[in-house]
Structure formats: structure tokens, C-alpha cells
Enzyme design. Sequence first.
Site, PDB file in Angstrom:
ATOM      1  N   SER A  49     -93.068  97.896 -96.635  1.00 62.93           N
ATOM      2  CA  SER A  49     -94.367  97.781 -95.964  1.00 62.93           C
ATOM      3  C   SER A  49     -94.798  99.162 -95.479  1.00 62.93           C
ATOM      4  CB  SER A  49     -94.269  96.832 -94.762  1.00 62.93           C
ATOM      5  OG  SER A  49     -93.549  97.453 -93.707  1.00 62.93           O
ATOM      6  N   ASP A  81     -95.750  97.619-100.557  1.00 57.24           N
ATOM      7  CA  ASP A  81     -96.394  96.334-100.283  1.00 57.24           C
ATOM      8  C   ASP A  81     -97.747  96.584 -99.590  1.00 57.24           C
ATOM      9  OD1 ASP A  81     -96.459  93.576-100.356  1.00 57.24           O
ATOM     10  OD2 ASP A  81     -95.235  93.284 -98.559  1.00 57.24           O
ATOM     11  N   HIS A 206     -97.360  85.592-102.947  1.00 55.35           N
ATOM     12  CA  HIS A 206     -96.994  86.130-101.629  1.00 55.35           C
ATOM     13  C   HIS A 206     -96.566  84.983-100.716  1.00 55.35           C
ATOM     14  CE1 HIS A 206     -98.401  90.405-101.717  1.00 55.35           C
ATOM     15  NE2 HIS A 206     -98.810  89.961-102.895  1.00 55.35           N
ATOM     16  N   GLY A 207     -95.976  85.346 -99.572  1.00 56.54           N
ATOM     17  CA  GLY A 207     -95.633  84.331 -98.571  1.00 56.54           C
ATOM     18  C   GLY A 207     -94.530  83.405 -99.025  1.00 56.54           C
TER      19      GLY A 207
HETATM   20  P1  13P Z   1     -93.037  86.156 -96.302  1.00 52.18           P
HETATM   21  O1  13P Z   1     -92.910  87.085 -95.119  1.00 52.18           O
HETATM   22  O2  13P Z   1     -93.685  84.867 -95.966  1.00 52.18           O
HETATM   23  O3  13P Z   1     -91.740  86.000 -97.007  1.00 52.18           O
HETATM   24  O4  13P Z   1     -94.043  86.869 -97.335  1.00 52.18           O
HETATM   25  C1  13P Z   1     -93.684  88.089 -97.904  1.00 52.18           C
HETATM   26  C2  13P Z   1     -94.820  88.728 -98.606  1.00 52.18           C
HETATM   27  O5  13P Z   1     -95.655  88.104 -99.215  1.00 52.18           O
HETATM   28  C3  13P Z   1     -94.864  90.210 -98.563  1.00 52.18           C
HETATM   29  O6  13P Z   1     -95.985  90.719 -99.218  1.00 52.18           O
END
Ligand code: 13P
Length: 289
Positions: A49, A81, A206-207
Site C-alpha cells: 500500500s 496497491d 478486491h476485498g
Molecule cells: P481485504 O483487506 O478485504 O483483504 O482487501 C484487500 C484488497 O483488496 C487490497 O487492495
Amino acid sequence: MITSTARLARRAREGGYAVAAVNILDDLSLRAVVAAATERSSPVIVQVSVKTVRSIGVELLTTMVRLAAQDAPVPVALHLDHCPHRDVISQVVAAGWSSVLFDASDRDLATAERETAEVVAEAHAAGVDVESEIENIVGVEDDIGSDEAVHAYSVATLVEVATRTGVDLLAPQLGTAHGLYTRSPVLLPERVRELTGLTDLPIVLHGGTGLTDEAFRAFIEAGVSKINISTGLKLAYMKSAQAHTAKAEQTGRWDPPSMFRDISDAVQAEVAGHLDRFGSTGHAQDAAR
Ligand code: 13P
């Protein structure tokens, strides 16, 4: 040698699995992620990040990941990211990272398209792949993003913009959110099918933290080939540190290296589970082709 993110995602699609993109926080988590990929003979994308880039610095991060990748018997890519900041993109492109996610989801459509095309020109000139996000994926992560859906477009618009700008991977809104789910998400694997009917570009989910095995399977079957995991690793990291310090409190033994070992084991196990779930276990050789 760090490898191409887009190539790993394309190989994953051909092989019917998804490659995990895992957010690291430091050298400990980096080595645990690479150890999990090695243990499972799997390709992996190490993701960072902007917050972590700012805390460690591009030079040290690049060196750490290059050395870890060079010693690993599996393909490792290095990806930036969610990044809305053009100066940070330029720094990691110059440092030779595999790829960047230019997050233009805070811009209006015309600005997002113009700036994405500029980022693609800069990145491709250096052999760096570009993941594109123009709709925002809900949830704030490492200080970036919004809890509101700010921009949403039709799949046709997403594909038209991706084609005109020349990006290498596409991150659409698929009903998922960053962070822990507070209620069941309404997942949209059919949106992946609509997109893969219109484009060959790898589609990114993502997520990932908190989704069920069935949900991952449905997304991979629909054509997702890169899945992002961040919160799961943070939880494994911090909970094992918490358990370790609670034990140290009782025993009076305060020994950081043994805490690092516990954290590393917890992170490695968390990542290895995801590699199995995403079906990339055993694919290191064919991914490296
Ligand atoms: P999470 O934090 O929900 O695992 O998502 C990670 C993500 O999409 C990073 O770009």
C-alpha cells in the site's frame, strides 16, 4: 528477478485458478508470504500500500522484494496497491516494480481516463503493467478509499475506457469491500462474466478477506484471475503478536525473535490457506513459463 503481474494473472486464467496478491507490511510478512508460496509451489504477487511505501521507502522495499524473489523457487511479482498519487506511481515505475494500481476512482470519468492513459504511457515505457480502477471499491484501506460508492459505470464503459487507455488488468466493483464485512455482501460474479465476454483483460477481485470458499470459487469460475488479500494477513499478524505478548506477560520472557517466529508462522499459514483456496498451489512451474 521479479516477474510480470499481468503474465501471472493470464497464466492463472488459462489454468483455471487465481493468483493471490497479498499486502505485506514489513520484511517479516514479506518473507512469510514468499515462504507460503514456496511451501505450496505457487506463484504470488507481493502487494504494497502507499502507506507502507511511505513508511519503509521505495528503495528499501524494492531491494527487500528483489532479494526475496531472487532466492525463491517460485515466481514473485511486486505490485503497488491502490495509488491515486502520480508522484508515488512515478517512483515505483522508475524503481522497476512489476505493476501499479492507478486508482483514479476519486476523479470524474474524463479525468480518470486522461490520467490513466498518461500513467499507462509512463509505465509501459519502463515495462511496468497497469491495473486500473475507475469505479471505487467500497471501504477505506490504509487511508485510501471511501465507504460510499462514488462512481459506478456500465461494463461496456469499463471495457471501452480500459481498451482506449491500454491498461493491463481491470479492477471493477464486484460487490466486495475492503476490510471486515459487517453484513453479508451482495456479490456480483455475473458482472465478471459480462466483462470477460467483452475483453480478455485479467479481472481483479478486491476485498478478499472474509469471503467464503464458495464465493471465491464462483468468482474464479466466472474469470477472476487476481485476488487481493490484506486484512486477513493483518489479523493473523496482530493476533499472534497479541497472543505472544500475553504469554510473555505471564512467563516474564520477553524475546522479540521468538515473537517474530510466531508472527511469521501465523502469516505463512494464513497465506498458504488462500493459495489452496484460489487453486494456485502446484502452479509455480507453469506460471513461470
Ligand atoms: P481485504 O483487506 O478485504 O483483504 O482487501 C484487500 C484488497 O483488496 C487490497 O487492495
